[in-house]
Motif scaffolding. Structure first.
Motif, PDB file in Angstrom:
ATOM      1  N   GLY A 151     -84.861 -47.570 -43.636  1.00  0.00           N
ATOM      2  CA  GLY A 151     -83.689 -46.938 -43.455  1.00  0.00           C
ATOM      3  C   GLY A 151     -82.827 -46.931 -44.707  1.00  0.00           C
ATOM      4  N   ARG A 152     -81.462 -46.572 -44.264  1.00  0.00           N
ATOM      5  CA  ARG A 152     -80.605 -46.568 -45.622  1.00  0.00           C
ATOM      6  C   ARG A 152     -80.119 -48.106 -45.859  1.00  0.00           C
ATOM      7  N   LEU A 153     -79.952 -48.756 -44.861  1.00  0.00           N
ATOM      8  CA  LEU A 153     -79.580 -50.139 -45.223  1.00  0.00           C
ATOM      9  C   LEU A 153     -80.627 -51.061 -45.661  1.00  0.00           C
ATOM     10  N   VAL A 197     -87.074 -47.394 -39.903  1.00  0.00           N
ATOM     11  CA  VAL A 197     -86.759 -46.313 -38.662  1.00  0.00           C
ATOM     12  C   VAL A 197     -88.039 -45.935 -38.212  1.00  0.00           C
ATOM     13  N   GLY A 198     -88.117 -45.771 -37.103  1.00  0.00           N
ATOM     14  CA  GLY A 198     -89.236 -45.142 -36.394  1.00  0.00           C
ATOM     15  C   GLY A 198     -89.090 -44.352 -35.370  1.00  0.00           C
ATOM     16  N   VAL A 228     -84.051 -50.170 -36.759  1.00  0.00           N
ATOM     17  CA  VAL A 228     -83.918 -51.709 -36.557  1.00  0.00           C
ATOM     18  C   VAL A 228     -83.501 -52.520 -37.958  1.00  0.00           C
ATOM     19  N   SER A 229     -82.701 -53.269 -37.741  1.00  0.00           N
ATOM     20  CA  SER A 229     -82.428 -54.087 -38.991  1.00  0.00           C
ATOM     21  C   SER A 229     -83.230 -55.195 -39.115  1.00  0.00           C
TER      22      SER A 229
END
Ligand code: 5AD
Ligand code: SF4
Length: 439
Positions: free
Chosen positions: A393-395, A400-401, A411-412
């Motif tokens: 993801g961007r963070l 990401v899925g 999900v972080s």
């Protein structure tokens, strides 16, 4: 060794074009091309185009106009148009935009290498035939390089339905299904390259009837064969016609474990009067009963659809019938379009709806669809879903899925790799995606 030539492909329109672009790129790989993400350093630019609505077709000409400067700087640059605009407009493209060197229709992609060679000799190359030979069999074998966890696989092309608004039967031709063994072989190859989810593609995918070991196979039969492929975890298919939603396919949604609970089943309108004029050969009622049967087989299935508003002679009452149908089905996803006149289709000659009325209807329909989408998405909070992770993801640390219902899930601090399939608890719902934690 000589420097590889660079190919820039831009893809418009549907998922089938995405698949075709991949196959064209692989085929031109055999001619020494590697793909580039920028048109500026390309030796060949290929636009894989869409003709479904007027706007889509016009985009192609404005994009071509932008390449004038590049072509002036680099006279050796070759510019090609592929896809449905190529099929529909053929030679006209070169007349309207003389910088185009090559025009190739969707059924002739296997002839690209030879066409490319002709352009290198300074000639123009045009092929919009519907040849007898099977382009997929003649396209260069797919490479073995690793790739991402999801892939499209075309199993069927063309359409015999002739909906009164649609260009597909003219641009993609008559309905043709690929033989099952070739599809299964391609699926095995994709899995070896890292693919875990395959979306079977066809303009009328559930009309699939490819040659199998014991005569023609249905789409459900093909899905059951793919269900046996080790390492393949998920199967999806798109796009389906309500009239081809066979019993074995409905049943497979309840019993085939790799078949995902998601179905794109366009209805186009909720008014029987308009459906008839559209040549859809189903009614709103028969569609609703069908959805009921599908939900009986798989209660949690996520429904998706397509709608056209402002079809010739659509009244406010007809439009209300569409709104009613949407209320009844409650789509998890839906795509709605303002009717666009396509030359050569039967509806093009009919009395058109006032464009402002059509705009207004489109807005109201989209607001209702968005409201349902949000409600369905918000109701996922607290639920357990399975997620196939596709990218970071961007963070930092975020992955990401997609869930089985095709929702994007973030999900972080996820200790997972791309391609992993994991259970996730949904903790939040945003504008276009869900948030969750690994279980
Ligand atoms: N105008 C507007 N929308 C169209 N579609 C197909 N043809 C047209 C047209 N002429 C929409 C249909 C189809 C989707 C792919 O595009 O809803 O299902
Ligand atoms: Fe077009 Fe789909 Fe109708 Fe075929 S079934 S004519 S592809 S809208």
């Amino acid at each position: 060794m000589s420097e590889p030539k660079k190919l820039y492909i831009k893809t418009y329109g549907c998922q089938m074009n995405v698949y075709d672009s991949e196959r064209m790129s692989e085929t031109l790989g055999g001619q020494g091309y590697v793909e580039t993400q920028s048109p500026d350093d390309a030796d060949m630019i290929l636009l894989n185009t869409c003709h479904i609505r007027e706007k889509a077709a016009e985009k192609v000409y404005s994009e071509l106009g932008r390449f004038k400067g590049l072509k002036a700087e680099k006279p050796d640059l070759k510019i090609g148009v592929a896809g449905c605009v190529a099929q529909a407009e053929g030679e006209e493209i070169m007349r309207r935009q003389p910088l185009v060197d090559l025009v190739v229709g969707p059924q002739s992609y296997h002839r690209l290498p030879e066409m490319e060679a002709r352009t290198r000799e300074g000639q123009k190359a045009l092929d919009t035939d519907f040849p007898e030979e099977d382009k997929f069999e003649k396209l260069k074998n797919r490479p073995k390089a690793k790739r991402g966890p999801t892939a499209f696989l075309t199993v069927q092309e063309g359409c015999d339905k002739f909906c009164a608004f649609c260009v597909v039967p003219y641009t993609r031709g008559a309905e043709v299904s690929r033989p099952a063994d070739r599809i299964i072989r391609e699926a095995h190859d994709l899995v070896e390259r890292g693919v875990r989810e395959i979306t079977l593609l066809g303009q009328n995918v559930n009309a699939y009837h490819g040659a199998g070991a014991n005569g023609d196979m249905t789409l459900a039969g093909l899905i059951w064969e793919l269900n046996k492929v080790d390492g393949l975890e998920r199967i999806r298919f798109t796009t389906s016609h309500p009239n081809d939603m066979a019993d074995d396919l409905i049943e497979a949604h309840g019993t085939c474990e790799k078949l995902m609970p998601y179905l794109h089943l366009p209805v186009q309108s909720g008014s029987d009067r308009i459906l008839k004029r559209m040549n859809r050969s189903h009614t709103a009622e028969s569609y609703l009963r069908l959805v009921e049967r599908i939900r009986a087989a798989r209660p949690d299935i996520m429904m998706s659809g397509d709608f056209i508003v402002g079809f010739p002679e659509e009244t406010e009452e007809d439009f209300q019938a569409t709104m009613d149908l949407v209320e009844q089905v409650k789509y998890g996803y839906a795509y709605s379009f303002k009717y666009s006149t396509r030359p050569g289709t039967p509806a093009a000659e009919r009395p058109q709806v006032d464009p402002q009325a059509a705009d207004d209807r489109l807005q109201r329909l989209q607001a209702l669809i968005t409201q349902h989408q949000r409600e369905i998405q918000d109701a996922m909070v607290g639920r357990k879903v399975s997620v196939l992770f596709e990218k970071s993801g961007r963070l930092p640390g975020q992955m990401v899925g997609k869930s089985e219902y095709l929702h994007s899930v973030h999900v972080s601090e996820a200790d997972v790799a791309v391609g992993e399939l994991r259970d996730v608890r949904i903790t939040g719902s945003g504008a276009n995606s869900l948030a969750g934690t690994l279980i």
